[in-house]
Design an enzyme around this catalytic site. Structure first.
Site, PDB file in Angstrom:
ATOM      1  N   TYR A  29      -2.521 -43.196  29.461  1.00 11.08           N
ATOM      2  CA  TYR A  29      -3.889 -43.572  29.035  1.00 11.08           C
ATOM      3  C   TYR A  29      -4.905 -42.527  29.485  1.00 11.08           C
ATOM      4  O   TYR A  29      -5.565 -42.695  30.517  1.00 11.08           O
ATOM      5  CB  TYR A  29      -4.266 -44.936  29.629  1.00 11.08           C
ATOM      6  CG  TYR A  29      -3.360 -46.052  29.182  1.00 11.08           C
ATOM      7  CD1 TYR A  29      -3.295 -46.423  27.838  1.00 11.08           C
ATOM      8  CD2 TYR A  29      -2.583 -46.750  30.096  1.00 11.08           C
ATOM      9  CE1 TYR A  29      -2.457 -47.451  27.428  1.00 11.08           C
ATOM     10  CE2 TYR A  29      -1.745 -47.783  29.691  1.00 11.08           C
ATOM     11  CZ  TYR A  29      -1.693 -48.121  28.350  1.00 11.08           C
ATOM     12  OH  TYR A  29      -0.869 -49.136  27.951  1.00 11.08           O
ATOM     13  N   ASN A  34     -12.526 -49.568  28.403  1.00 15.58           N
ATOM     14  CA  ASN A  34     -13.655 -50.432  28.689  1.00 15.58           C
ATOM     15  C   ASN A  34     -13.475 -51.312  29.936  1.00 15.58           C
ATOM     16  O   ASN A  34     -14.118 -51.107  30.967  1.00 15.58           O
ATOM     17  CB  ASN A  34     -13.906 -51.272  27.428  1.00 15.58           C
ATOM     18  CG  ASN A  34     -15.102 -52.167  27.498  1.00 15.58           C
ATOM     19  OD1 ASN A  34     -15.406 -52.733  28.530  1.00 15.58           O
ATOM     20  ND2 ASN A  34     -15.801 -52.316  26.379  1.00 15.58           N
ATOM     21  N   ASP A  36     -11.053 -51.568  31.983  1.00 15.79           N
ATOM     22  CA  ASP A  36     -10.496 -50.831  33.130  1.00 15.79           C
ATOM     23  C   ASP A  36     -11.631 -50.252  33.963  1.00 15.79           C
ATOM     24  O   ASP A  36     -11.685 -50.412  35.183  1.00 15.79           O
ATOM     25  CB  ASP A  36      -9.605 -49.668  32.673  1.00 15.79           C
ATOM     26  CG  ASP A  36      -8.346 -50.123  31.952  1.00 15.79           C
ATOM     27  OD1 ASP A  36      -8.469 -50.670  30.849  1.00 15.79           O
ATOM     28  OD2 ASP A  36      -7.239 -49.940  32.504  1.00 15.79           O
ATOM     29  N   TYR A  81      -2.182 -38.929  23.441  1.00 17.85           N
ATOM     30  CA  TYR A  81      -2.384 -40.349  23.159  1.00 17.85           C
ATOM     31  C   TYR A  81      -2.486 -40.600  21.667  1.00 17.85           C
ATOM     32  O   TYR A  81      -3.173 -39.877  20.945  1.00 17.85           O
ATOM     33  CB  TYR A  81      -3.673 -40.849  23.843  1.00 17.85           C
ATOM     34  CG  TYR A  81      -3.918 -42.319  23.584  1.00 17.85           C
ATOM     35  CD1 TYR A  81      -3.240 -43.283  24.314  1.00 17.85           C
ATOM     36  CD2 TYR A  81      -4.803 -42.731  22.587  1.00 17.85           C
ATOM     37  CE1 TYR A  81      -3.431 -44.644  24.056  1.00 17.85           C
ATOM     38  CE2 TYR A  81      -5.007 -44.076  22.323  1.00 17.85           C
ATOM     39  CZ  TYR A  81      -4.317 -45.030  23.062  1.00 17.85           C
ATOM     40  OH  TYR A  81      -4.514 -46.356  22.809  1.00 17.85           O
ATOM     41  N   GLN A 101     -13.389 -54.793  23.946  1.00 16.03           N
ATOM     42  CA  GLN A 101     -12.446 -55.338  24.937  1.00 16.03           C
ATOM     43  C   GLN A 101     -13.154 -56.429  25.740  1.00 16.03           C
ATOM     44  O   GLN A 101     -14.362 -56.609  25.611  1.00 16.03           O
ATOM     45  CB  GLN A 101     -11.954 -54.221  25.873  1.00 16.03           C
ATOM     46  CG  GLN A 101     -10.559 -53.730  25.533  1.00 16.03           C
ATOM     47  CD  GLN A 101      -9.933 -52.894  26.631  1.00 16.03           C
ATOM     48  OE1 GLN A 101     -10.629 -52.243  27.399  1.00 16.03           O
ATOM     49  NE2 GLN A 101      -8.611 -52.891  26.697  1.00 16.03           N
ATOM     50  N   ASP A 162      -2.342 -56.816  24.979  1.00 20.37           N
ATOM     51  CA  ASP A 162      -1.939 -56.238  23.704  1.00 20.37           C
ATOM     52  C   ASP A 162      -0.833 -56.951  22.930  1.00 20.37           C
ATOM     53  O   ASP A 162      -0.970 -57.207  21.754  1.00 20.37           O
ATOM     54  CB  ASP A 162      -1.492 -54.784  23.913  1.00 20.37           C
ATOM     55  CG  ASP A 162      -2.580 -53.925  24.555  1.00 20.37           C
ATOM     56  OD1 ASP A 162      -3.597 -54.473  25.008  1.00 20.37           O
ATOM     57  OD2 ASP A 162      -2.400 -52.697  24.607  1.00 20.37           O
ATOM     58  N   ARG A 195       7.453 -51.731  26.632  1.00 16.53           N
ATOM     59  CA  ARG A 195       6.310 -51.492  25.742  1.00 16.53           C
ATOM     60  C   ARG A 195       6.390 -52.380  24.498  1.00 16.53           C
ATOM     61  O   ARG A 195       7.444 -52.932  24.191  1.00 16.53           O
ATOM     62  CB  ARG A 195       6.297 -50.013  25.306  1.00 16.53           C
ATOM     63  CG  ARG A 195       6.129 -49.015  26.436  1.00 16.53           C
ATOM     64  CD  ARG A 195       4.723 -48.955  26.968  1.00 16.53           C
ATOM     65  NE  ARG A 195       3.750 -48.682  25.919  1.00 16.53           N
ATOM     66  CZ  ARG A 195       2.430 -48.777  26.080  1.00 16.53           C
ATOM     67  NH1 ARG A 195       1.930 -49.150  27.244  1.00 16.53           N
ATOM     68  NH2 ARG A 195       1.603 -48.516  25.101  1.00 16.53           N
ATOM     69  N   TYR A 348       5.437 -55.795  29.316  1.00 17.20           N
ATOM     70  CA  TYR A 348       4.001 -55.715  29.138  1.00 17.20           C
ATOM     71  C   TYR A 348       3.289 -57.060  29.269  1.00 17.20           C
ATOM     72  O   TYR A 348       3.260 -57.626  30.343  1.00 17.20           O
ATOM     73  CB  TYR A 348       3.777 -55.077  27.769  1.00 17.20           C
ATOM     74  CG  TYR A 348       2.696 -54.042  27.731  1.00 17.20           C
ATOM     75  CD1 TYR A 348       2.467 -53.188  28.782  1.00 17.20           C
ATOM     76  CD2 TYR A 348       1.876 -53.942  26.621  1.00 17.20           C
ATOM     77  CE1 TYR A 348       1.459 -52.250  28.723  1.00 17.20           C
ATOM     78  CE2 TYR A 348       0.871 -52.994  26.550  1.00 17.20           C
ATOM     79  CZ  TYR A 348       0.669 -52.153  27.602  1.00 17.20           C
ATOM     80  OH  TYR A 348      -0.325 -51.249  27.534  1.00 17.20           O
ATOM     81  N   GLU A 392       1.160 -50.477  36.880  1.00 15.49           N
ATOM     82  CA  GLU A 392       0.329 -51.103  35.839  1.00 15.49           C
ATOM     83  C   GLU A 392       0.509 -52.626  35.872  1.00 15.49           C
ATOM     84  O   GLU A 392      -0.445 -53.387  35.795  1.00 15.49           O
ATOM     85  CB  GLU A 392       0.766 -50.552  34.478  1.00 15.49           C
ATOM     86  CG  GLU A 392      -0.052 -51.035  33.302  1.00 15.49           C
ATOM     87  CD  GLU A 392       0.316 -50.335  32.001  1.00 15.49           C
ATOM     88  OE1 GLU A 392       1.351 -49.648  31.947  1.00 15.49           O
ATOM     89  OE2 GLU A 392      -0.453 -50.478  31.032  1.00 15.49           O
TER      90      GLU A 392
HETATM   91  C1  GLC Z   1      -3.207 -51.467  27.748  1.00  6.92           C
HETATM   92  C2  GLC Z   1      -3.611 -52.836  28.279  1.00  6.92           C
HETATM   93  C3  GLC Z   1      -5.114 -52.962  28.292  1.00  6.92           C
HETATM   94  C4  GLC Z   1      -5.704 -51.820  29.093  1.00  6.92           C
HETATM   95  C5  GLC Z   1      -5.190 -50.458  28.635  1.00  6.92           C
HETATM   96  C6  GLC Z   1      -5.559 -49.333  29.583  1.00  6.92           C
HETATM   97  O1  GLC Z   1      -3.607 -51.272  26.440  1.00  6.92           O
HETATM   98  O2  GLC Z   1      -3.031 -53.847  27.529  1.00  6.92           O
HETATM   99  O3  GLC Z   1      -5.520 -54.186  28.810  1.00  6.92           O
HETATM  100  O4  GLC Z   1      -7.093 -51.842  29.013  1.00  6.92           O
HETATM  101  O5  GLC Z   1      -3.779 -50.481  28.565  1.00  6.92           O
HETATM  102  O6  GLC Z   1      -5.116 -49.591  30.885  1.00  6.92           O
END
Ligand code: GLC
Length: 430
Positions: A29, A34, A36, A81, A101, A162, A195, A348, A392
């Protein structure tokens, strides 16, 4: 001597700090996300309040004219990404995704404002009020339909959860036949078994392409989009945030905004009842196109306490679910009901424990006098980090880390909530 986990957590935040904003984790990522960022600000606030403010301020720099605060801000292109800015083709002051989000921001801003002794920090937090209000208005304009009252998501990624099984049925109606061929990048950084699947991804991209084809016209997306689900997590978080935003309005003496926010609170309280599924005696998400409840209990269902909703009967029913789930899981709170066939301890949002959700759950429980639940979730969360690190998410039975490592929001939860010093500070404050 400070626990060296404190030091490690600070190092993770510093390493993921890209200058005023933090990425969730390198590789998987690489942009600003948002919720996060907002939750990471709680971690920064334990050692650098000004940096905590900056984290939220930079997120709001990407706010759209209509109030939407996007789920990803693409400050620079990173080919690692997918889907990146070229796929989304969205954003105004800078490239962003076209969706939002969970709006945890007003709650965190209120928290940082009330905790700080520094008047400059308080001023910076209060200065965010009009932007927060504009975002809440955006939700009520597009995402809280009359007769529903709950917050609707138009893409599973908006929920922040997700690939929750809650989205499987509504997403099965999304046509994937026209999806532009693409190459996933997430599988280069994480185990495929942890995933979302290829079918999930095809649907995600089809929904992005739908939005992009409307020119990110949220009126059109909210009325004609292929996926529209009243989300239990989003609703509870928005409701809680509205109550906290009202407290900020009160501090500012803005009685008009207070009345407006009270109206939003009333609507969302009705929305919580729209989400109550009598047949399973629990809160769960509900497809607004078909009216069908998901019928699944997730960690989001237990956010009722954080949102301050639930009659005595509803709370008693939720308590039976809590007892059942907590008796079978070594670590609370799994993201999906372990007694359901779709539970998958490593995949996940279909089983693993996420510490940011646990943080909100623990807060809600202790505010509602559910002290044993709050204690259990806090102790389990602390042990997960101590035994396994800053992952995570975590397997709710084995405790092993899943997904990315050195994760910013997990580190932030240690600093702001789980480390012994944070607990001591809370005890003193109460
Ligand atoms: C994934 C998670 C989401 C989070 C993002 C970045 O998409 O499901 O909640 O904001 O990762 O960590």
């Amino acid at each position: 001597m400070p626990d060296n986990l404190d030091q490690k957590a600070r190092e993770i935040l510093r390493a993921n700090d890209k200058g005023g904003f933090t990425i969730p984790t390198a590789g998987l990522y690489p942009y600003q996300w948002n919720w996060d960022s907002v939750l990471v600000a709680l971690g920064f606030a334990t050692f650098d309040e000004a940096r905590a403010c900056a984290e939220i301020e930079t997120l709001f720099e990407a706010q759209w004219e209509d109030g939407l605060v996007p789920h990803i801000v693409f400050r620079r292109n990173d080919p690692d990404y997918f889907p990146g800015p070229d796929v989304w083709q969205a954003g105004e002051s800078m490239p962003t995704s076209g969706i939002t989000q969970p709006p945890v921001a007003a709650t965190v801003v209120h928290e940082l404002w009330s905790r700080s002794d520094d008047s400059a920090i308080k001023v910076r937090m209060l200065a965010l009020f009009p932007k927060l209000l504009a975002w809440h208005r955006w939700f009520h304009r597009y995402r809280v339909p009359d007769g529903v009252g709950a917050a609707v998501i138009t893409h599973p990624w908006e929920s922040g959860r997700d690939n929750s099984p809650e989205w499987d049925h509504p997403a099965s109606a999304v046509d994937v036949s026209g999806v532009t061929p693409y190459e996933r990048r997430d599988l280069q950084h994480a185990d495929a078994a942890m995933r979302p699947t290829k079918l999930d991804y095809d649907r995600y991209i089809a929904m992005v392409e739908f939005g992009r084809n409307t020119g990110w016209d949220h009126e059109a997306i909210a009325t004609r989009g292929p996926f529209r689900v009243a989300d239990v997590g989003m609703t509870m978080i928005l409701l809680r945030a509205s109550r906290d935003l009202m407290r900020l309005a009160e501090e500012l003496g803005d009685t008009e905004a207070m009345a407006e926010l009270q109206g939003y609170v009333n609507q969302l309280e009705q929305g919580a009842d729209y989400l109550w599924d009598d047949s399973i005696q629990a809160y769960c998400s509900r497809d607004v196109i078909t009216g069908r409840h998901s019928g699944y209990i997730t960690s989001g269902s237990f956010l009722f306490a954080y949102a301050g909703v639930g009659s005595a009967t509803q709370r008693a029913a939720m308590s039976r679910h809590w007892d059942r789930i907590s008796a079978s899981c070594r670590y609370m709170c799994p993201s999906h009901d372990p007694d359901d066939v779709l539970f998958d301890a490593d995949r996940y949002w279909r089983g693993p424990v996420w510490l940011v959700v646990n943080y909100m759950l623990a807060r809600g429980f202790s505010e509602s006098g559910l002290d044993d639940w709050a204690r259990r979730i806090t102790e389990d969360s602390r042990e997960l980090i101590r035994e396994h690190g800053f992952y995570e998410a975590f397997n709710p039975q084995a405790g092993t880390g899943t997904g990315g490592e050195e994760f910013s929001w997990t580190a932030a939860m240690w600093l702001a909530w789980l480390r012994p010093a944070a607990e001591k500070a809370r005890e003193l404050a109460s």
